[in-house]
Motif scaffolding. Structure first.
Motif, PDB file in Angstrom:
ATOM      1  N   GLU A  11     -58.237  22.681  14.867  1.00 27.29           N
ATOM      2  CA  GLU A  11     -58.220  21.815  13.687  1.00 27.29           C
ATOM      3  C   GLU A  11     -57.479  22.484  12.530  1.00 27.29           C
ATOM      4  N   THR A  12     -57.751  23.790  12.326  1.00 26.98           N
ATOM      5  CA  THR A  12     -57.071  24.515  11.249  1.00 26.98           C
ATOM      6  C   THR A  12     -55.575  24.570  11.496  1.00 26.98           C
ATOM      7  N   SER A  13     -55.180  24.785  12.742  1.00 26.45           N
ATOM      8  CA  SER A  13     -53.756  24.832  13.078  1.00 26.45           C
ATOM      9  C   SER A  13     -53.081  23.508  12.762  1.00 26.45           C
ATOM     10  N   GLN A  14     -53.722  22.402  13.141  1.00 27.55           N
ATOM     11  CA  GLN A  14     -53.146  21.085  12.861  1.00 27.55           C
ATOM     12  C   GLN A  14     -53.056  20.840  11.356  1.00 27.55           C
ATOM     13  N   ARG A  15     -54.082  21.228  10.628  1.00 25.21           N
ATOM     14  CA  ARG A  15     -54.064  21.020   9.180  1.00 25.21           C
ATOM     15  C   ARG A  15     -52.987  21.874   8.508  1.00 25.21           C
ATOM     16  N   LEU A  16     -52.742  23.058   9.043  1.00 24.45           N
ATOM     17  CA  LEU A  16     -51.659  23.892   8.515  1.00 24.45           C
ATOM     18  C   LEU A  16     -50.309  23.218   8.735  1.00 24.45           C
ATOM     19  N   GLY A 296     -51.631  28.222  17.704  1.00 23.75           N
ATOM     20  CA  GLY A 296     -51.860  26.792  17.606  1.00 23.75           C
ATOM     21  C   GLY A 296     -50.806  26.098  16.766  1.00 23.75           C
ATOM     22  N   VAL A 297     -50.446  26.693  15.631  1.00 23.04           N
ATOM     23  CA  VAL A 297     -49.419  26.123  14.761  1.00 23.04           C
ATOM     24  C   VAL A 297     -48.090  26.023  15.503  1.00 23.04           C
ATOM     25  N   TYR A 298     -47.711  27.086  16.208  1.00 21.35           N
ATOM     26  CA  TYR A 298     -46.415  27.098  16.891  1.00 21.35           C
ATOM     27  C   TYR A 298     -46.369  26.075  18.010  1.00 21.35           C
ATOM     28  N   LEU A 299     -47.478  25.931  18.746  1.00 22.75           N
ATOM     29  CA  LEU A 299     -47.481  24.981  19.846  1.00 22.75           C
ATOM     30  C   LEU A 299     -47.482  23.540  19.333  1.00 22.75           C
ATOM     31  N   ILE A 300     -48.297  23.267  18.327  1.00 17.24           N
ATOM     32  CA  ILE A 300     -48.329  21.908  17.771  1.00 17.24           C
ATOM     33  C   ILE A 300     -46.969  21.529  17.210  1.00 17.24           C
TER      34      ILE A 300
END
Length: 324
Positions: A11-16, A296-300
């Protein structure tokens, strides 16, 4: 490359990703940060010292093919190279361990300052939210790590090949006997460091860093030393905002030699997703919580780029103009 399994991290990764798109604007097919970049091909050659520290395969072969991506900060693809917001510069390295039948690789992600503004995902999210909402001054007054990052000197390099780069997260090297050593990466230019003063910068074009690379490559490979800073007992390994003392041992792990710009560069940049998690025998992530958030950020964001690429391809083949 799998998504993080912890729902809170995901969730944090998506929000970033979302807040970064809000700051820099939507640019389909581009990264939310370090959007402006270029891919190169090259070779990594290890030292005997690397093999003594880690069982990782690229430290035990005579050489390993690599991909490298130089980049500028921000999520603005056309940011002028003379804009101070383009610093720190980024350098990501991919070691191509096996091409067929599986694509096996391990990556290193660095930027041109040893500082990072947050120790974990929630703090990074708060930093960018403060930036987006115009409350960054108040945020910095109560977050010394973020203030140190913002205030750190970030000079303009004369070339991507004369800049030094730092891996801010700690990783665990494991040798063939099971001995463990915590390290942080550094990538140091073989040509030496070189930076521009204010007058020199005024004479540079908006794309001087990217224009200079092909010229430099005509004279020979762009080379770097891959270095490991070794932690000692008691050094903090799970917080990237805590720096190790300058007297810690530095070990040269090998030489990176970049010799050509990748063909179909724009298409390949949409496809490639660098991974902060090593995912290779002989190297493990530390307990630093920021590593999984970055993954997570890089994959999203990588999946967003590929979706934009596929949509453009579909529209092109159907004869429908791309509206973006």
């Amino acid at each position: 490359m799998p998504l993080p399994t912890d729902p809170a991290v995901l969730e944090t990764s998506q929000r970033l990703v979302d807040v970064l798109h809000g700051i820099f604007g939507p640019h389909p097919g581009k990264r939310p940060v370090h959007a402006k970049g270029i891919l190169l091909r090259g070779i990594f050659k290890p030292t005997p010292e690397a093999a003594s520290l880690s069982a990782a395969p690229h430290f035990h072969r005579s050489s390993t093919p690599i991909l490298a991506r130089f980049s500028s900060s921000t999520g603005i693809p056309n940011l002028p190279d003379t804009d101070p917001n383009g610093n720190p510069r980024g350098l990501a390295l991919r070691f191509m361990l096996e091409e067929s039948p599986r694509h096996v690789h391990t990556d290193i992600i660095t930027h041109s300052t040893p500082f990072f503004p947050a120790k974990d995902g929630p703090e990074a999210l708060a930093f960018f939210h403060a930036f987006a909402s115009g409350t960054i001054k108040s945020f910095l007054s109560t977050h010394p790590a973020a203030q140190a990052f913002v205030q750190a000197e970030k000079p303009f390099p004369a070339s991507f090949g004369t800049e030094k780069y730092f891996g801010v997260n700690a990783f665990k090297f494991i040798d063939e006997d099971g001995q463990e050593t915590f390290i942080r990466y550094r990538v140091m230019p073989s040509a030496g460091e070189s930076y521009l003063d204010g007058e020199q910068l005024k004479a540079k074009s908006d794309s001087y860093l990217y224009d200079e690379l092909p010229i430099r490559l005509c004279a020979g490979p762009v080379a770097f030393d891959l270095v490991a800073q070794l932690a000692e007992d008691g050094d903090v390994t799970d917080d990237c905002t805590v720096h190790w003392p300058d007297d810690r041992i530095l070990v040269k792990l090998g030489t990176v030699r970049l010799d050509s710009i990748m063909e179909d560069n724009d298409a390949e940049q949409k496809r490639i997703i660098f991974d902060p998690v090593p995912r290779v025998d002989g190297i493990e992530p530390s307990a630093d919580p920021l590593i999984d958030t970055r993954a997570g950020v890089y994959l999203i964001s990588g999946r967003e780029r590929r979706a934009a690429r596929d949509r453009l391809t579909m529209l092109t083949y159907s004869g429908v103009p791309d509206e973006e």
